[in-house]
Design a protein around this motif. Sequence first.
Motif, mmCIF file in Angstrom:
data_model
loop_
_atom_site.group_PDB
_atom_site.id
_atom_site.type_symbol
_atom_site.label_atom_id
_atom_site.label_comp_id
_atom_site.label_asym_id
_atom_site.label_seq_id
_atom_site.Cartn_x
_atom_site.Cartn_y
_atom_site.Cartn_z
ATOM 1 N N PRO A 1 0.838 -1.206 0.000
ATOM 2 C CA PRO A 1 0.000 0.000 0.000
ATOM 3 C C PRO A 1 0.871 1.253 0.000
ATOM 4 O O PRO A 1 1.820 1.350 0.781
ATOM 5 C CB PRO A 1 -0.763 -0.114 1.334
ATOM 6 C CG PRO A 1 0.145 -0.924 2.226
ATOM 7 C CD PRO A 1 0.862 -1.887 1.319
ATOM 8 N N SER B 1 -4.254 1.644 -0.262
ATOM 9 C CA SER B 1 -3.988 2.412 0.961
ATOM 10 C C SER B 1 -5.238 3.166 1.425
ATOM 11 O O SER B 1 -6.024 3.640 0.594
ATOM 12 C CB SER B 1 -2.866 3.416 0.693
ATOM 13 O OG SER B 1 -2.762 4.333 1.762
ATOM 14 N N THR C 1 -1.890 -1.319 9.528
ATOM 15 C CA THR C 1 -0.523 -0.814 9.680
ATOM 16 C C THR C 1 -0.301 -0.411 11.136
ATOM 17 O O THR C 1 -1.058 0.393 11.682
ATOM 18 C CB THR C 1 -0.296 0.372 8.723
ATOM 19 O OG1 THR C 1 -0.509 -0.109 7.393
ATOM 20 C CG2 THR C 1 1.113 0.924 8.838
ATOM 21 N N ASP D 1 8.865 -6.829 3.879
ATOM 22 C CA ASP D 1 9.147 -5.792 2.881
ATOM 23 C C ASP D 1 10.210 -4.844 3.391
ATOM 24 O O ASP D 1 10.697 -4.992 4.510
ATOM 25 C CB ASP D 1 7.868 -5.042 2.444
ATOM 26 C CG ASP D 1 7.389 -3.948 3.409
ATOM 27 O OD1 ASP D 1 8.128 -3.523 4.312
ATOM 28 O OD2 ASP D 1 6.234 -3.516 3.231
ATOM 29 N N GLY E 1 13.097 -2.249 1.052
ATOM 30 C CA GLY E 1 14.390 -2.245 0.389
ATOM 31 C C GLY E 1 14.524 -3.130 -0.841
ATOM 32 O O GLY E 1 15.620 -3.218 -1.395
HETATM 33 C C1 LIG Z 1 5.230 6.796 -1.312
HETATM 34 C C2 LIG Z 1 4.941 5.745 -0.280
HETATM 35 C C3 LIG Z 1 3.743 5.804 0.430
HETATM 36 C C4 LIG Z 1 3.449 4.829 1.384
HETATM 37 N N1 LIG Z 1 2.225 4.846 2.001
HETATM 38 C C5 LIG Z 1 1.891 3.842 2.851
HETATM 39 C C6 LIG Z 1 0.579 3.757 3.401
HETATM 40 O O1 LIG Z 1 -0.287 4.577 3.097
HETATM 41 N N2 LIG Z 1 0.313 2.748 4.264
HETATM 42 C C7 LIG Z 1 1.261 1.807 4.610
HETATM 43 O O2 LIG Z 1 0.978 0.904 5.396
HETATM 44 N N3 LIG Z 1 2.501 1.847 4.063
HETATM 45 C C8 LIG Z 1 2.826 2.823 3.202
HETATM 46 N N4 LIG Z 1 4.073 2.834 2.620
HETATM 47 C C9 LIG Z 1 5.042 1.769 2.952
HETATM 48 C C10 LIG Z 1 4.889 0.589 1.993
HETATM 49 O O3 LIG Z 1 3.661 -0.058 2.157
HETATM 50 C C11 LIG Z 1 6.013 -0.441 2.194
HETATM 51 O O4 LIG Z 1 6.046 -0.872 3.532
HETATM 52 C C12 LIG Z 1 7.390 0.111 1.814
HETATM 53 O O5 LIG Z 1 7.304 0.942 0.682
HETATM 54 C C13 LIG Z 1 8.346 -1.049 1.536
HETATM 55 O O6 LIG Z 1 9.633 -0.603 1.254
HETATM 56 P P1 LIG Z 1 10.172 -0.366 -0.251
HETATM 57 O O7 LIG Z 1 9.547 0.894 -0.722
HETATM 58 O O8 LIG Z 1 11.626 -0.247 -0.070
HETATM 59 O O9 LIG Z 1 9.732 -1.564 -1.073
HETATM 60 C C14 LIG Z 1 4.395 3.798 1.662
HETATM 61 C C15 LIG Z 1 5.580 3.749 0.940
HETATM 62 C C16 LIG Z 1 5.856 4.701 -0.024
HETATM 63 C C17 LIG Z 1 7.136 4.589 -0.812
#
Ligand SMILES: Cc1cc2nc3c(=O)[nH]c(=O)nc-3n(C[C@H](O)[C@H](O)[C@H](O)COP(=O)(O)O)c2cc1C
Length: 382
Positions: free
Chosen positions: A78, A107, A156, A310, A312
């Motif tokens: 998300p 999300s 979350t 998750d 990286g």
């Molecule tokens: C731009 C962005 C917005 C995010 N928004 C949310 C969110 O709304 N809810 C959530 O649980 N995680 C959010 N995340 C975290 C991601 O779900 C995930 O845990 C994370 O991106 C994993 O790491 P990675 O980007 O290195 O793959 C967000 C990540 C990014 C990059």
Amino acid sequence: MVTLLNVEDARRLARRRLPRGLFEYLDRGTEDEVSIAGNRAGLDAIRLAPFALEDVSQRAQDTVLFGTPQPCPLVIAPTAVAGLMSYDGEVAMARAAKAHDIPFCVSTQSMTSIETIARDSGARLWFQLYVWKNRARTFALLDRAAGAGADTLVLTVDTAVSPKREYNQRNGFGIPLKPSVRAGIDVLCHPRWFADVFLRTLRTTGMPTYAHYPDEFRTALGRAVVGDEISLATDVSWKDVAALRAHWKGRLILKGILRASDATRAIAHGVDGIVVSNHGARNLDCAPHPAHVLPAIVAAAGGRLTVLADSGVRRGSDIAKYLALGADGVLVGRAPLYGLAAAGTPGASRVIELLRAELDTTMALLGVTRLDQLPRTLQMEA
Ligand SMILES: Cc1cc2nc3c(=O)[nH]c(=O)nc-3n(C[C@H](O)[C@H](O)[C@H](O)COP(=O)(O)O)c2cc1C
């Protein structure tokens, strides 16, 4: 799309296309960004040792997550405001997920409602929840998600407050979007994004808003204040997990677990899965890297719930590493978002295709033909 040869290519294109404020929101971490470097270092430090002379002519990366078969172990994480990364970004991302037959986790803070994403993409949807102060409204949102066909709820648990992102304070990007001279210049320096994404969104659906917020609170992103009732609750506790478990009929996952004791508590609360995650190094800057805590968490879980990981992932070998450490599946956040920002659905789809191809190559070079053989390749420290 063949011009994208790896995730970093997509990242470079995304950097060119997006206004700087938006790109930094997508790309960067928090505070001193110690954790973002740690995520990379944590994965880079893992070694997988190949088995020599194995017949790897028949390789498969299909798996079953929560009872549903899927062709690879990936889930699209998300991500808030994915809808601004390309035109109709959340639907575009869901279409890429659909093309690969993997789930897309919507999300709470998406620009497009889960009903619209379901209708326009046909993808298998999970729904991510940030609990609002008003729990009745939170449950009403869950009922919408269930009604739209979401079979899995992802709570979350690592975002009690908004993290400190000084670069976004400096470059003027924030949610809600606030008009400023700096942000205006940034946007005008990226005319393609301004025309293809922002103006087109204004023309078709109006000023972007958080689509899941109740109508009376639905602030255009340009408005400064979000109603108090639907601001994020800071008192979310295991009592909420119990209440959600009682209310939600589908699978329940906790995202952001970094301790074995919390995994055990999740099991006691009837939770179906956890995501071992530091939120892609976007929240607590001194959080451990998931790879460091994953083996202990997997051991504590003892197969009693599904363990996802998750943070990286930029290469197929990173996926192999999380699986080798005991994860059942892997979420990807930024990687497909870079692809989405670079080229919409084909860009996001291309990134997933690249990750799958790299995972396949990694498996072949490791001498394994199935995902469940990966833990045997883990090179333990001497
Ligand atoms: C731009 C962005 C917005 C995010 N928004 C949310 C969110 O709304 N809810 C959530 O649980 N995680 C959010 N995340 C975290 C991601 O779900 C995930 O845990 C994370 O991106 C994993 O790491 P990675 O980007 O290195 O793959 C967000 C990540 C990014 C990059």
